[in-house]
Design a protein around this motif. Structure first.
Motif, PDB file in Angstrom:
ATOM      1  N   GLY B   7       0.711  -1.181  -0.014  1.00 45.07           N
ATOM      2  CA  GLY B   7      -0.078  -0.139   0.041  1.00 45.07           C
ATOM      3  C   GLY B   7       0.657   1.378  -0.067  1.00 45.07           C
ATOM      4  O   GLY B   7       0.257   2.466  -0.139  1.00 45.07           O
ATOM      5  N   GLU B   8       2.069   1.071   0.088  1.00 41.10           N
ATOM      6  CA  GLU B   8       3.120   2.300   0.226  1.00 41.10           C
ATOM      7  C   GLU B   8       3.896   2.327  -0.839  1.00 41.10           C
ATOM      8  O   GLU B   8       4.713   3.549  -1.146  1.00 41.10           O
ATOM      9  CB  GLU B   8       3.629   2.412   1.468  1.00 41.10           C
ATOM     10  N   GLY B   9       4.457   1.248  -1.422  1.00 38.38           N
ATOM     11  CA  GLY B   9       5.359   1.016  -2.492  1.00 38.38           C
ATOM     12  C   GLY B   9       6.439   0.674  -2.122  1.00 38.38           C
ATOM     13  O   GLY B   9       6.749  -0.002  -0.866  1.00 38.38           O
ATOM     14  N   GLN B  10       7.653   0.809  -2.916  1.00 38.64           N
ATOM     15  CA  GLN B  10       8.959   0.151  -2.508  1.00 38.64           C
ATOM     16  C   GLN B  10      10.045   1.126  -2.133  1.00 38.64           C
ATOM     17  O   GLN B  10      10.120   2.307  -2.462  1.00 38.64           O
ATOM     18  CB  GLN B  10       9.498  -0.417  -3.717  1.00 38.64           C
ATOM     19  N   ARG B  11      11.029   0.494  -1.222  1.00 40.76           N
ATOM     20  CA  ARG B  11      12.077   1.271  -0.830  1.00 40.76           C
ATOM     21  C   ARG B  11      13.487   0.611  -0.937  1.00 40.76           C
ATOM     22  O   ARG B  11      13.318  -0.618  -0.975  1.00 40.76           O
ATOM     23  CB  ARG B  11      12.070   1.732   0.674  1.00 40.76           C
ATOM     24  N   GLU B  12      14.269   1.138  -1.276  1.00 34.55           N
ATOM     25  CA  GLU B  12      15.682   0.333  -1.554  1.00 34.55           C
ATOM     26  C   GLU B  12      16.734   0.601  -0.107  1.00 34.55           C
ATOM     27  O   GLU B  12      16.591   1.808   0.245  1.00 34.55           O
ATOM     28  CB  GLU B  12      16.591   1.075  -2.524  1.00 34.55           C
ATOM     29  N   LEU B  13      17.095  -0.549   0.455  1.00 33.52           N
ATOM     30  CA  LEU B  13      17.857  -0.474   1.743  1.00 33.52           C
ATOM     31  C   LEU B  13      19.135  -0.987   1.301  1.00 33.52           C
ATOM     32  O   LEU B  13      19.384  -2.037   0.894  1.00 33.52           O
ATOM     33  CB  LEU B  13      17.113  -1.135   2.772  1.00 33.52           C
ATOM     34  N   ALA B  14      20.143  -0.337   2.128  1.00 33.18           N
ATOM     35  CA  ALA B  14      21.462  -0.896   2.101  1.00 33.18           C
ATOM     36  C   ALA B  14      21.714  -2.233   2.839  1.00 33.18           C
ATOM     37  O   ALA B  14      20.979  -2.207   4.007  1.00 33.18           O
ATOM     38  CB  ALA B  14      22.402   0.172   2.562  1.00 33.18           C
ATOM     39  N   ASP B  15      22.440  -3.179   2.530  1.00 34.96           N
ATOM     40  CA  ASP B  15      22.272  -4.325   3.294  1.00 34.96           C
ATOM     41  C   ASP B  15      22.905  -4.107   4.944  1.00 34.96           C
ATOM     42  O   ASP B  15      22.449  -5.083   5.887  1.00 34.96           O
ATOM     43  CB  ASP B  15      23.516  -5.307   2.595  1.00 34.96           C
ATOM     44  N   SER B  16      23.625  -3.267   5.067  1.00 37.43           N
ATOM     45  CA  SER B  16      24.126  -2.819   6.443  1.00 37.43           C
ATOM     46  C   SER B  16      23.118  -2.728   7.417  1.00 37.43           C
ATOM     47  O   SER B  16      23.123  -2.711   8.617  1.00 37.43           O
ATOM     48  CB  SER B  16      25.049  -1.551   6.567  1.00 37.43           C
ATOM     49  N   HIS B  17      21.679  -2.166   6.919  1.00 38.40           N
ATOM     50  CA  HIS B  17      20.560  -1.988   7.817  1.00 38.40           C
ATOM     51  C   HIS B  17      19.937  -3.236   8.179  1.00 38.40           C
ATOM     52  O   HIS B  17      18.848  -3.288   9.220  1.00 38.40           O
ATOM     53  CB  HIS B  17      19.619  -1.222   6.974  1.00 38.40           C
ATOM     54  N   PHE B  18      20.473  -4.717   7.589  1.00 40.91           N
ATOM     55  CA  PHE B  18      19.473  -5.755   7.945  1.00 40.91           C
ATOM     56  C   PHE B  18      19.475  -6.236   9.354  1.00 40.91           C
ATOM     57  O   PHE B  18      18.558  -6.853   9.792  1.00 40.91           O
ATOM     58  CB  PHE B  18      19.436  -6.752   6.791  1.00 40.91           C
ATOM     59  N   ALA B  19      20.580  -5.823   9.815  1.00 43.23           N
ATOM     60  CA  ALA B  19      20.822  -6.639  11.408  1.00 43.23           C
ATOM     61  C   ALA B  19      19.492  -5.867  12.323  1.00 43.23           C
ATOM     62  O   ALA B  19      18.962  -6.543  12.899  1.00 43.23           O
ATOM     63  CB  ALA B  19      21.994  -6.136  11.802  1.00 43.23           C
ATOM     64  N   GLU B  20      19.379  -4.733  11.950  1.00 41.26           N
ATOM     65  CA  GLU B  20      18.111  -4.156  12.930  1.00 41.26           C
ATOM     66  C   GLU B  20      16.761  -4.446  12.460  1.00 41.26           C
ATOM     67  O   GLU B  20      16.029  -4.739  13.380  1.00 41.26           O
ATOM     68  CB  GLU B  20      18.412  -2.505  12.448  1.00 41.26           C
ATOM     69  N   LEU B  21      16.719  -4.472  11.127  1.00 37.41           N
ATOM     70  CA  LEU B  21      15.295  -5.061  10.454  1.00 37.41           C
ATOM     71  C   LEU B  21      15.212  -6.425  11.017  1.00 37.41           C
ATOM     72  O   LEU B  21      13.985  -6.752  11.396  1.00 37.41           O
ATOM     73  CB  LEU B  21      15.432  -4.768   9.040  1.00 37.41           C
ATOM     74  N   ASN B  22      16.131  -7.185  10.945  1.00 41.51           N
ATOM     75  CA  ASN B  22      15.986  -8.606  11.172  1.00 41.51           C
ATOM     76  C   ASN B  22      15.492  -8.907  12.573  1.00 41.51           C
ATOM     77  O   ASN B  22      14.728  -9.809  12.953  1.00 41.51           O
ATOM     78  CB  ASN B  22      17.234  -9.441  11.077  1.00 41.51           C
ATOM     79  N   ARG B  23      16.147  -8.072  13.648  1.00 39.31           N
ATOM     80  CA  ARG B  23      15.786  -8.159  15.006  1.00 39.31           C
ATOM     81  C   ARG B  23      14.204  -7.900  15.226  1.00 39.31           C
ATOM     82  O   ARG B  23      13.540  -8.763  15.728  1.00 39.31           O
ATOM     83  CB  ARG B  23      16.488  -7.241  15.777  1.00 39.31           C
ATOM     84  N   LEU B  24      13.736  -6.853  14.294  1.00 42.07           N
ATOM     85  CA  LEU B  24      12.518  -6.690  14.414  1.00 42.07           C
ATOM     86  C   LEU B  24      11.374  -7.554  13.691  1.00 42.07           C
ATOM     87  O   LEU B  24      10.204  -7.996  14.429  1.00 42.07           O
ATOM     88  CB  LEU B  24      12.011  -5.195  13.944  1.00 42.07           C
ATOM     89  N   ASP B  25      11.940  -8.141  12.572  1.00 42.81           N
ATOM     90  CA  ASP B  25      11.273  -8.934  11.839  1.00 42.81           C
ATOM     91  C   ASP B  25      11.078 -10.075  12.659  1.00 42.81           C
ATOM     92  O   ASP B  25       9.753 -10.925  12.809  1.00 42.81           O
ATOM     93  CB  ASP B  25      12.004  -9.273  10.582  1.00 42.81           C
ATOM     94  N   ASP B  26      12.075 -10.650  13.299  1.00 40.31           N
ATOM     95  CA  ASP B  26      11.879 -12.043  14.255  1.00 40.31           C
ATOM     96  C   ASP B  26      11.096 -11.779  15.408  1.00 40.31           C
ATOM     97  O   ASP B  26      10.121 -12.708  15.794  1.00 40.31           O
ATOM     98  CB  ASP B  26      13.251 -12.249  14.881  1.00 40.31           C
ATOM     99  N   GLU B  27      11.033 -10.851  16.141  1.00 39.40           N
ATOM    100  CA  GLU B  27      10.174 -10.297  16.871  1.00 39.40           C
ATOM    101  C   GLU B  27       8.487 -10.481  16.606  1.00 39.40           C
ATOM    102  O   GLU B  27       7.725 -10.941  17.247  1.00 39.40           O
ATOM    103  CB  GLU B  27      10.699  -8.930  17.468  1.00 39.40           C
ATOM    104  N   LEU B  28       8.287  -9.684  15.407  1.00 43.84           N
ATOM    105  CA  LEU B  28       6.988  -9.761  14.987  1.00 43.84           C
ATOM    106  C   LEU B  28       6.728 -11.163  14.683  1.00 43.84           C
ATOM    107  O   LEU B  28       5.398 -11.421  14.975  1.00 43.84           O
ATOM    108  CB  LEU B  28       7.141  -8.991  13.455  1.00 43.84           C
ATOM    109  N   LEU B  29       7.213 -12.024  14.029  1.00 40.79           N
ATOM    110  CA  LEU B  29       7.004 -13.448  13.761  1.00 40.79           C
ATOM    111  C   LEU B  29       6.578 -14.206  15.171  1.00 40.79           C
ATOM    112  O   LEU B  29       5.753 -14.846  15.306  1.00 40.79           O
ATOM    113  CB  LEU B  29       8.099 -14.037  13.199  1.00 40.79           C
ATOM    114  N   SER B  30       7.622 -13.785  16.160  1.00 35.85           N
ATOM    115  CA  SER B  30       7.392 -14.515  17.354  1.00 35.85           C
ATOM    116  C   SER B  30       5.938 -14.088  17.998  1.00 35.85           C
ATOM    117  O   SER B  30       5.227 -14.720  18.633  1.00 35.85           O
ATOM    118  CB  SER B  30       8.622 -14.277  18.282  1.00 35.85           C
TER     119      SER B  30
END
Lengths: 263, 92
Positions: B7-30
């Motif tokens: 609903g908002e579109g796409q964004r391009e992210l550098a791989d260096s940001h994925f550590a932070e995103l992964n943490r939130l993503d895992d939390e979200l799944l749990s």
């Protein structure tokens, strides 16, 4: 990454393989492609008709020339009977020239006949391919319509389809392009394989051959003259002349009565 | 890496940001698996904010497949669970 993001991405990628593109209706693309194939088939059929017409025209010319040739031979015979050897010589010279034209036309006729057969075969094969494509097209269209209905139901509660549109658009365009190129390449291959697109030129004779033909034409007149003289005299030299430079009896028969397999 | 927020579109992210995103993503799944609706909404909002903050928006007419996809900000836990279960979001 094993969370929600990754799993959702995987699901969408899997779905993208069966992507339905809303921006470009693949059913229209299929119909368009089919239309193009029909046009190509029509062109090939017109080619067959053109060649057949040319062949018929050649046959008419051949018949006409053979009629004239027979008439000149008859005239030569009569002239000789009346003691007008000069007139008989003239008639036979003209007949020799006509015979040369007949031979040339026969070669052209054979070439055209071959070309016509190849084109007919190509048209038949193309027709079979177009028929197969039509069946496949209708199947794909039916599947697409069903899948589209399913997608609409899913969208009504999910509210998302933009990802599908993006990926689907790219995939669909690539697939359409490929299908169109394949159809076109297939049709051209078909024509090339059948030889329908071959260069049929190369019938022209070189100077030396033309000179040789001219010389042998003159000899034929002399031989013909001798043969007629012998006929009129009822003498025994006929066999010797026919068995000599004039060729075998079978060859003579083939030259004066060309046969056509197709009418 | 290209990430889509539905609903908002796409964004391009550098791989260096994925550590932070992964943490939130895992939390979200749990939180989704445990049925923690409140936690799920909070983490989802945090994850989306991080993507918005760290990523560069792609033009609307860009035709790039997303490597990662996130639910829209107003998606409920139940809706996301449906998306990820069984046959996925779109049948067929």
């Amino acid at each position: 990454m094993s969370g929600v993001m990754k799993r959702m991405g995987m699901i969408f990628r899997a779905k993208a393989n069966k992507a339905l593109d809303r921006a470009e209706d693949p059913r229209e693309t299929l119909d368009y492609s089919y239309q193009k194939q029909l046009e190509l088939l029509q062109k090939v059929r017109r080619g067959v008709a053109d060649v057949a017409t040319s062949r018929k025209r050649l046959e008419l010319q051949l018949n006409q020339l053979q009629g004239q040739s027979a008439k000149l031979e008859d005239q030569g015979r009569k002239a000789l009977a009346l003691g007008r050897e000069d007139l008989a010589r003239e008639a036979l010279s003209r007949r020799a020239a006509l015979q040369q034209q007949v031979s040339d036309l026969e070669v052209q006729h054979q070439t055209l006949q071959g070309e016509e057969e190849k084109l007919t075969l190509a048209a038949q094969r193309l027709q079979a391919k177009v028929d197969a494509f039509r069946t496949r097209k209708e199947t794909i269209k039916a599947t697409y319509t069903a899948a589209q209905a399913q997608t609409r139901i899913a969208e009504s509660f999910s509210g998302i389809s933009e990802e599908m549109s993006d990926v689907g658009l790219a995939i669909q365009r690539a697939e359409d392009k490929t299908a169109q190129l394949q159809a076109r390449a297939g049709a051209i291959d078909e024509l090339l394989a059948s030889g329908a697109l071959d260069d049929q030129s190369g019938l022209a004779k070189d100077d030396i051959q033309a000179e040789l033909d001219r010389l042998s034409g003159g000899t034929d007149v002399e031989l013909e003259l001798q043969r007629m003289k012998a006929e009129l005299a009822g003498g025994p030299s006929q066999q010797a002349i026919e068995g000599g430079a004039a060729g075998t009896p079978q060859q003579n028969q083939q030259q004066s009565h060309p046969r056509f397999d197709k009418q | 890496m290209i990430v889509r927020i539905m609903g908002e579109g796409q964004r391009e992210l550098a791989d260096s940001h994925f550590a932070e995103l992964n943490r939130l993503d895992d939390e979200l799944l749990s939180e989704m698996q445990s049925g923690d609706e409140e936690g799920f909404r909070r983490t989802l909002a945090a994850l989306l904010d991080a993507v918005r903050r760290l990523g560069t928006p792609l033009p609307d007419d860009a035709l790039e497949p997303s490597e990662l996809i996130l639910p829209s900000p107003d998606a409920s836990l139940d809706e996301v669970r449906k998306m990820l279960s069984g046959d996925g979001l779109i049948p067929g």
